[in-house]
Design a protein around this motif. Structure first.
Motif, mmCIF file in Angstrom:
data_model
loop_
_atom_site.group_PDB
_atom_site.id
_atom_site.type_symbol
_atom_site.label_atom_id
_atom_site.label_comp_id
_atom_site.label_asym_id
_atom_site.label_seq_id
_atom_site.Cartn_x
_atom_site.Cartn_y
_atom_site.Cartn_z
ATOM 1 N N GLY A 176 0.821 -1.205 0.000
ATOM 2 C CA GLY A 176 0.000 0.000 0.000
ATOM 3 C C GLY A 176 0.854 1.254 0.000
ATOM 4 N N ALA A 177 1.952 1.205 -0.758
ATOM 5 C CA ALA A 177 2.976 2.246 -0.671
ATOM 6 C C ALA A 177 2.832 3.368 -1.698
ATOM 7 C CB ALA A 177 4.364 1.621 -0.809
ATOM 8 N N ALA A 178 1.772 3.344 -2.494
ATOM 9 C CA ALA A 178 1.625 4.365 -3.529
ATOM 10 C C ALA A 178 1.143 5.701 -2.982
ATOM 11 C CB ALA A 178 0.655 3.886 -4.613
ATOM 12 N N GLN A 184 -0.108 6.481 4.264
ATOM 13 C CA GLN A 184 0.872 6.039 5.244
ATOM 14 C C GLN A 184 2.006 5.253 4.589
ATOM 15 O OE1 GLN A 184 -2.483 5.489 8.784
ATOM 16 N NE2 GLN A 184 -1.306 3.743 8.101
ATOM 17 N N GLY A 185 1.667 4.369 3.655
ATOM 18 C CA GLY A 185 2.691 3.565 3.006
ATOM 19 C C GLY A 185 3.696 4.404 2.241
ATOM 20 N N GLU A 186 3.209 5.425 1.554
ATOM 21 C CA GLU A 186 4.116 6.319 0.830
ATOM 22 C C GLU A 186 5.073 7.013 1.784
ATOM 23 O OE1 GLU A 186 4.115 10.529 -1.678
ATOM 24 O OE2 GLU A 186 2.213 9.464 -1.363
ATOM 25 N N GLY A 239 5.009 -1.837 -2.887
ATOM 26 C CA GLY A 239 4.003 -2.698 -3.483
ATOM 27 C C GLY A 239 2.637 -2.053 -3.427
ATOM 28 N N ASP A 240 1.873 -2.154 -4.519
ATOM 29 C CA ASP A 240 0.535 -1.554 -4.551
ATOM 30 C C ASP A 240 -0.169 -2.029 -5.814
ATOM 31 O OD1 ASP A 240 -1.720 0.297 -4.170
ATOM 32 O OD2 ASP A 240 -0.348 1.449 -2.918
ATOM 33 N N VAL A 241 -1.453 -1.712 -5.896
ATOM 34 C CA VAL A 241 -2.199 -1.943 -7.138
ATOM 35 C C VAL A 241 -2.396 -0.637 -7.892
ATOM 36 C CG1 VAL A 241 -3.369 -3.997 -6.296
ATOM 37 C CG2 VAL A 241 -4.413 -1.754 -5.910
ATOM 38 N N LEU A 242 -1.995 0.474 -7.299
ATOM 39 C CA LEU A 242 -2.064 1.789 -7.940
ATOM 40 C C LEU A 242 -0.727 2.018 -8.650
ATOM 41 C CD1 LEU A 242 -3.721 3.770 -4.990
ATOM 42 C CD2 LEU A 242 -4.852 2.751 -6.981
ATOM 43 N N ASP A 243 -0.641 1.515 -9.872
ATOM 44 C CA ASP A 243 0.651 1.434 -10.540
ATOM 45 C C ASP A 243 1.278 2.789 -10.857
ATOM 46 O OD1 ASP A 243 0.563 -1.352 -10.483
ATOM 47 O OD2 ASP A 243 -0.493 -1.468 -12.392
#
Length: 253
Positions: A13-15, A18-20, A36-40
């Protein structure tokens, strides 16, 4: 000298949110980070900004075993090892419990709970092989109490604390410490329900939180750094609440 010099940490959830901020802080403290994320698009943009020597983005749907296998393989190919994991990816839906569709409930279980389990299962052997390290799971303020309107979310976050405690016991022999962070109202998309004016929510949090403000994702990142660094070397199996005092209780004044 950074607090994470030489470490390789996978962050889900890094996109954004908090993850960023965790990825940015960890990189600044000397770690090499795998976002890692699904928001490419936004995920790649953050990794590019951090630099190829310091960061890489991988598409990672935390509910898919194949995605976890691919993420582990990509991390080892790029950086040679894995020393830490931040299970940050999560979703929330607002609904009364008896009005929550089964599909909605199950989707939160899949991302928040199963995703955390799959991350631990996929990455822990690699951390042990690297000589030990850390796992930080993102639970929630609601993982420590109850909250109307987010019953499914609350259930999954209680489950994350259970996984954290068991993992801490089972993985200690491999040199892995496992802890959980329990954020309250943090100024990210998750704390602002769709269709509700963010200013209205911010004002609401000011009335509910003793510190009279919403938290910032950078503050959560700082806690994640503490639990990933040697500053917390004798801490494992514990939940850490970061909520501005919300869990402490309510004030009549």
């Amino acid at each position: 000298m950074g607090k994470l010099d030489g470490r390789v940490v996978v962050i889900t959830g890094a996109a954004r949110g908090q993850g960023e901020q965790e990825a940015r802080l960890f990189a600044a403290e000397g770690a090499r980070v795998v976002l890692g994320d699904v928001l490419d698009e936004p995920g790649r943009a953050v990794a590019k900004e951090l630099g190829a020597e310091r960061a890489v983005y991988v598409h990672l749907d935390v509910t898919r075993e194949d995605d976890w296998s691919a993420a582990v393989a990509a991390t080892k190919e790029r950086f040679g090892r894995i020393d830490g994991l931040i299970n940050n990816a999560g979703i929330v839906r607002f609904n009364a419990l008896v009005e929550t569709p089964l599909e909605e409930f199950q989707s939160m279980v899949q991302v928040n709970q199963t995703g955390c389990f799959l991350g631990i299962r996929a990455v822990a052997p690699e951390i042990t092989a690297a000589g030990g390290g850390t796992i930080v799971n993102t639970s929630s303020y609601t993982g420590m109490t109850g909250m109307a309107g987010v019953g499914a979310y609350t259930a999954t976050k209680h489950a994350v604390l259970g996984l954290t405690r068991v993992a801490a016991i089972e993985l200690a022999a491999g040199g892995i410490r496992v802890n959980a962070i329990c954020p309250g109202a943090i100024d990210t998309a998750m704390s602002h329900p769709e269709g509700v004016d963010p200013a209205v929510m911010t004002d609401l949090y000011r009335t509910k939180v003793p510190l009279r403000r919403i938290g910032q994702p950078e503050e959560v990142a700082a806690l994640a750094l503490f639990l990933t660094s040697e500053d917390s070397s004798y801490i494992t199996g514990q939940p850490f609440v970061i909520d501005g005092g919300w869990l402490a209780g309510v004030s009549l004044f």
